[in-house]
Design a protein around this motif. Structure first.
Motif, PDB file in Angstrom:
ATOM      1  N   ASN A 125       0.839  -1.342  -0.399  1.00 22.63           N
ATOM      2  CA  ASN A 125       0.090  -0.171  -0.031  1.00 22.63           C
ATOM      3  C   ASN A 125       0.877   1.494  -0.765  1.00 22.63           C
ATOM      4  O   ASN A 125       2.116   1.383   0.636  1.00 22.63           O
ATOM      5  N   CYS A 126       0.391   2.363  -0.612  1.00 20.36           N
ATOM      6  CA  CYS A 126       1.112   3.740   0.189  1.00 20.36           C
ATOM      7  C   CYS A 126       2.257   3.652  -1.132  1.00 20.36           C
ATOM      8  O   CYS A 126       2.930   4.878  -0.734  1.00 20.36           O
ATOM      9  N   LEU A 144      -7.954  -2.282  -2.602  1.00 24.30           N
ATOM     10  CA  LEU A 144      -7.344  -2.207  -1.504  1.00 24.30           C
ATOM     11  C   LEU A 144      -8.381  -0.686  -0.736  1.00 24.30           C
ATOM     12  O   LEU A 144      -8.581  -0.761   0.958  1.00 24.30           O
ATOM     13  N   SER A 145      -9.441   0.162  -1.536  1.00 27.96           N
ATOM     14  CA  SER A 145      -9.795   1.077  -0.537  1.00 27.96           C
ATOM     15  C   SER A 145     -11.465   0.757   0.050  1.00 27.96           C
ATOM     16  O   SER A 145     -11.885   1.549   0.361  1.00 27.96           O
ATOM     17  N   ASN A 149     -11.208  -1.861   1.629  1.00 31.85           N
ATOM     18  CA  ASN A 149     -10.981  -1.916   3.108  1.00 31.85           C
ATOM     19  C   ASN A 149     -11.424  -1.357   3.797  1.00 31.85           C
ATOM     20  O   ASN A 149     -11.319  -0.024   4.068  1.00 31.85           O
ATOM     21  N   THR A 157      -9.564  -1.390   6.832  1.00 26.69           N
ATOM     22  CA  THR A 157      -8.075  -0.390   7.750  1.00 26.69           C
ATOM     23  C   THR A 157      -8.200   0.445   6.549  1.00 26.69           C
ATOM     24  O   THR A 157      -6.882   1.091   6.311  1.00 26.69           O
ATOM     25  N   HIS A 158      -8.601   0.953   5.517  1.00 29.03           N
ATOM     26  CA  HIS A 158      -7.926   2.176   3.750  1.00 29.03           C
ATOM     27  C   HIS A 158      -6.892   3.215   4.977  1.00 29.03           C
ATOM     28  O   HIS A 158      -6.601   3.538   4.656  1.00 29.03           O
ATOM     29  N   TYR A 159      -8.105   3.595   5.895  1.00 29.32           N
ATOM     30  CA  TYR A 159      -7.964   5.094   5.795  1.00 29.32           C
ATOM     31  C   TYR A 159      -6.526   6.095   6.181  1.00 29.32           C
ATOM     32  O   TYR A 159      -5.799   5.890   7.074  1.00 29.32           O
ATOM     33  N   ARG A 188      -3.272   4.242   5.381  1.00 31.52           N
ATOM     34  CA  ARG A 188      -2.580   5.020   5.086  1.00 31.52           C
ATOM     35  C   ARG A 188      -2.763   6.578   5.534  1.00 31.52           C
ATOM     36  O   ARG A 188      -1.948   7.405   5.245  1.00 31.52           O
TER      37      ARG A 188
END
Length: 292
Positions: free
Chosen positions: A210-211, A248-249, A251, A253-255, A258
């Motif tokens: 991610n990221c 992924l977005s 999910n 817990t996504h924010y 990130r």
């Protein structure tokens, strides 16, 4: 990169590309504008780089969208599944399609400065994007006036709150980063990301998958000290089928994940280089670009 002026690239000019868009209103001025990319540089083209993993149907769709797109030099498909080779049957385009086969599945493969990229301008695309030729060419025109920034959509908002990084959707008409699922950038930033990005950041991306887009925004903002440029889409939706987000977005817990990236990257850089902006590049309807 910023010590000397960027010169027009020496890429092979792919003659199969149509270098004009028909005027929407048929005026002489609009017709002349549409036949040349304009500005003070020589005419140039851009390269599409698509990172894909097991989305063959979506990849076929995006390749069909790219057919006959003006100013396109070639399409590079980064095949991110080392366990499976691509099928032989793919849409035929007016420009070459070249496959890259990395040794492992990694988000970092998106930002490698492949030798096959012969243009200064690169547009990074996800394999499920939806766009029109007019939108792609408009973004290219905007990028040519802001070559040291990221240009694209959608935008996101980041800030530091009580000493911690926060990431989310823009709620105050401001943004500080552009997602790299549709983003124009200079090839030099791929070199900087691959060879000069902090190793701890690259390791974090590999470990958490991610990221990588946040890391690219950090790098560009740090080098240029400028915010990205958000382009407004007018002629196509980002999700035309109205499907639920499956990446992924989606999910829960996504924010938070990130936000942790913003915090970590800020600690590694020693500050948060991302700059807020309210600027938006909005195409005029019909005046200079067809379909907008």
């Amino acid at each position: 990169m910023f010590d000397t002026p960027m010169l027009p690239n020496g890429a092979h000019y792919f003659n199969g590309t149509k270098e004009t868009m028909e005027s929407a209103i048929g005026t002489k001025a609009a017709s002349s504008f549409s036949k040349a990319i304009g500005l003070t540089r020589d005419a140039e083209q851009f390269t599409v780089v698509i990172l894909t993993y097991n989305r063959d149907d979506s990849l076929v769709t995006i390749l069909k969208l790219l057919n006959n797109c003006p100013y396109l030099n070639k399409v590079i498909i980064v095949w991110n599944n080392p366990d499976r080779k691509p099928e032989d049957a793919w849409p035929t385009l007016h420009v070459p399609i070249e496959f890259i086969f990395p040794e492992k599945n990694s988000l970092l493969n998106r930002f490698i400065p492949y030798d096959e990229i012969e243009t200064e301008a690169i547009v990074s695309l996800d394999d499920d994007q939806n766009f029109s030729h007019s939108e792609l060419v408009f973004a290219f025109r905007v990028w040519r006036e802001h070559r040291d920034r990221l240009v694209g959509f959608p935008e996101r908002y980041t800030h530091m709150q009580y000493g911690k990084g926060k990431y989310g959707l823009s709620a105050v008409c401001e943004y500080s980063l552009i997602l790299t699922g549709f983003a124009f950038m200079h090839k030099e930033f791929l070199y900087e990301f691959t060879y000069n990005q902090h190793p701890s950041i690259l390791e974090h991306i590999e470990k958490n998958r991610n990221c990588e887009d946040i890391a690219m925004n950090f790098l560009v903002a740090h080098l240029s000290r400028k915010p990205p440029v958000r382009m407004i889409k007018k002629t196509s939706s980002e999700n035309p089928q109205g499907k639920q987000t499956s990446g992924l977005s989606g999910n829960s817990t996504h924010y938070s994940v990130r936000s942790d990236c913003v915090q970590l990257f800020s600690e590694i850089y020693g500050y948060n280089p991302l700059l807020q902006s309210q600027h938006q590049a909005v195409p005029t309807r019909g005046g200079c670009m067809s379909g907008l």
